[in-house]
Design a protein around this motif. Structure first.
Motif, mmCIF file in Angstrom:
data_model
loop_
_atom_site.group_PDB
_atom_site.id
_atom_site.type_symbol
_atom_site.label_atom_id
_atom_site.label_comp_id
_atom_site.label_asym_id
_atom_site.label_seq_id
_atom_site.Cartn_x
_atom_site.Cartn_y
_atom_site.Cartn_z
ATOM 1 N N THR A 1 -15.907 3.368 -23.613
ATOM 2 C CA THR A 1 -14.538 3.248 -24.083
ATOM 3 C C THR A 1 -14.016 1.889 -23.616
ATOM 4 O O THR A 1 -14.654 1.204 -22.808
ATOM 5 C CB THR A 1 -13.657 4.361 -23.508
ATOM 6 N N ALA A 2 -12.847 1.493 -24.085
ATOM 7 C CA ALA A 2 -12.303 0.187 -23.691
ATOM 8 C C ALA A 2 -12.099 0.077 -22.176
ATOM 9 O O ALA A 2 -12.495 -0.932 -21.570
ATOM 10 C CB ALA A 2 -11.008 -0.094 -24.438
ATOM 11 N N PRO A 3 -11.503 1.070 -21.514
ATOM 12 C CA PRO A 3 -11.371 0.970 -20.056
ATOM 13 C C PRO A 3 -12.726 0.927 -19.347
ATOM 14 O O PRO A 3 -12.878 0.236 -18.339
ATOM 15 C CB PRO A 3 -10.581 2.230 -19.679
ATOM 16 N N GLU A 4 -13.684 1.665 -19.867
ATOM 17 C CA GLU A 4 -15.018 1.643 -19.262
ATOM 18 C C GLU A 4 -15.669 0.277 -19.418
ATOM 19 O O GLU A 4 -16.354 -0.203 -18.508
ATOM 20 C CB GLU A 4 -15.904 2.713 -19.902
ATOM 21 N N ARG A 5 -15.467 -0.352 -20.560
ATOM 22 C CA ARG A 5 -16.074 -1.669 -20.797
ATOM 23 C C ARG A 5 -15.555 -2.686 -19.790
ATOM 24 O O ARG A 5 -16.326 -3.470 -19.220
ATOM 25 C CB ARG A 5 -15.787 -2.133 -22.223
ATOM 26 N N ALA A 6 -14.264 -2.655 -19.525
ATOM 27 C CA ALA A 6 -13.685 -3.577 -18.558
ATOM 28 C C ALA A 6 -14.223 -3.313 -17.155
ATOM 29 O O ALA A 6 -14.567 -4.243 -16.415
ATOM 30 C CB ALA A 6 -12.163 -3.460 -18.573
ATOM 31 N N LEU A 7 -14.335 -2.040 -16.786
ATOM 32 C CA LEU A 7 -14.869 -1.696 -15.471
ATOM 33 C C LEU A 7 -16.330 -2.103 -15.364
ATOM 34 O O LEU A 7 -16.770 -2.636 -14.337
ATOM 35 C CB LEU A 7 -14.717 -0.193 -15.230
ATOM 36 N N HIS A 8 -17.081 -1.885 -16.426
ATOM 37 C CA HIS A 8 -18.506 -2.218 -16.410
ATOM 38 C C HIS A 8 -18.709 -3.716 -16.218
ATOM 39 O O HIS A 8 -19.579 -4.145 -15.441
ATOM 40 C CB HIS A 8 -19.165 -1.754 -17.707
ATOM 41 N N GLU A 9 -17.925 -4.521 -16.897
ATOM 42 C CA GLU A 9 -18.044 -5.972 -16.744
ATOM 43 C C GLU A 9 -17.754 -6.399 -15.316
ATOM 44 O O GLU A 9 -18.425 -7.272 -14.755
ATOM 45 C CB GLU A 9 -17.106 -6.673 -17.730
ATOM 46 N N GLN A 10 -16.768 -5.759 -14.711
ATOM 47 C CA GLN A 10 -16.417 -6.071 -13.323
ATOM 48 C C GLN A 10 -17.567 -5.683 -12.382
ATOM 49 O O GLN A 10 -17.926 -6.444 -11.474
ATOM 50 C CB GLN A 10 -15.150 -5.313 -12.947
ATOM 51 N N ILE A 11 -18.142 -4.506 -12.587
ATOM 52 C CA ILE A 11 -19.218 -4.040 -11.718
ATOM 53 C C ILE A 11 -20.461 -4.899 -11.874
ATOM 54 O O ILE A 11 -21.108 -5.279 -10.885
ATOM 55 C CB ILE A 11 -19.537 -2.555 -12.012
ATOM 56 N N ALA B 1 -20.683 -7.976 -12.741
ATOM 57 C CA ALA B 1 -20.460 -9.260 -12.075
ATOM 58 C C ALA B 1 -20.708 -9.129 -10.578
ATOM 59 O O ALA B 1 -21.303 -10.010 -9.948
ATOM 60 C CB ALA B 1 -19.049 -9.747 -12.337
ATOM 61 N N GLY B 2 -20.291 -8.009 -10.008
ATOM 62 C CA GLY B 2 -20.544 -7.774 -8.588
ATOM 63 C C GLY B 2 -22.010 -7.565 -8.289
ATOM 64 O O GLY B 2 -22.528 -8.004 -7.256
ATOM 65 N N PHE B 3 -22.729 -6.904 -9.226
ATOM 66 C CA PHE B 3 -24.165 -6.704 -9.066
ATOM 67 C C PHE B 3 -24.877 -8.035 -8.911
ATOM 68 O O PHE B 3 -25.717 -8.218 -8.035
ATOM 69 C CB PHE B 3 -24.750 -5.993 -10.287
ATOM 70 N N SER B 4 -24.560 -8.970 -9.802
ATOM 71 C CA SER B 4 -25.279 -10.240 -9.825
ATOM 72 C C SER B 4 -25.072 -11.016 -8.532
ATOM 73 O O SER B 4 -25.943 -11.782 -8.108
ATOM 74 C CB SER B 4 -24.832 -11.083 -11.023
#
Length: 239
Positions: free
Chosen positions: A106-116, A118-121
């Motif tokens: 979903t849109a909120p999930e997409r934003a959270l996923h991008e944030q996570i 970025a932290g992974f990398s």
């Protein structure tokens, strides 16, 4: 890493992403999930703090195939000789013999996923290692060697082969990523391959009699977990 005692025989080891749980067995320890790649040294250190040696880790149960759950399984198997147990449907993804289905955000999930991600990398530079699955688990099955009954539930939706573990005698539930917690509430875990299926799996888990909830993301619920689960509104989460 902080160890939180959930029951006299269960501890949560908290990671920034993907907590793991130790279970004291009659002949050693079991582990539920293994966090991100590179987490094995911290897990083995926690095992030592609990009084165990590497060879005392008997079982690794993977609730599903995502990197923050199976990420250190191969390294732990190499260090301990533990057997790996996982849901039969997710086993090919864990072994690396089939491509893993991708979540539908979903849109909120997409934003959270991008944030996570970025932290992974920034925090995790080690590649994922696939690992053999010694025992495939099915809905209605059980796990031997825990000193009490362990019921396996197939709870698809987050991944096709996600599983949960219910210990009815001690009132403990390991829900995998179907359930997370936030601010004292139980919520639907994000990043599901099939949102409606995940909601149905959440509702199935909420029908159980549970005292303690051992979530991979969020704080554990140490008492009254059934009430927390039944008060949840997973249909409204991440929309």
């Amino acid at each position: 890493m902080e160890l939180t005692q959930v029951t006299p025989a269960i501890w949560q080891l908290a990671f920034p992403v993907g907590h793991v749980h130790f279970v004291r067995l009659p002949d050693g320890f079991g582990l539920v999930d293994t966090a991100m790649p590179g987490s094995a040294p911290a897990i083995l250190d926690a095992l030592a703090r609990l009084g165990g040696r590497a060879q005392d880790l008997r079982q690794i149960v993977l609730t599903h195939s995502h990197i923050d759950h199976m990420g250190s399984a191969a390294d732990l198997v190499e260090a301990t000789g533990a057997r790996v147990l996982a849901g039969a449907v997710d086993a090919p993804f864990i072994r690396g013999t089939a491509p893993e289905p991708q979540p539908v955000h979903t849109a909120p999930e997409r934003a959270l996923h991008e944030q996570i991600v970025a932290g992974f990398s920034e925090a995790y530079g080690q590649p994922l290692k696939h690992v053999a699955v010694d025992v495939e688990l099915y809905d209605g099955g059980s796990i031997e060697g825990w000193g009490e009954p362990v019921q396996v539930l197939h709870v698809p939706g987050h991944t096709p082969g996600s599983i949960a573990l219910h210990l009815p005698s001690s009132g403990v539930l390991f829900p995998g990523d179907i359930v997370a917690t936030a601010q004292g509430r139980a919520i639907l875990g994000p990043f599901n391959v099939d949102r409606q299926q995940a909601i149905a799996s959440f509702r199935r888990l909420a029908s159980l009699e549970v005292e303690a909830l051992c979530v991979p993301h969020g704080e554990p619920v140490l008492k009254g977990a059934s009430e927390v689960l039944r008060a949840a509104t997973p249909e409204k989460d991440w929309v």
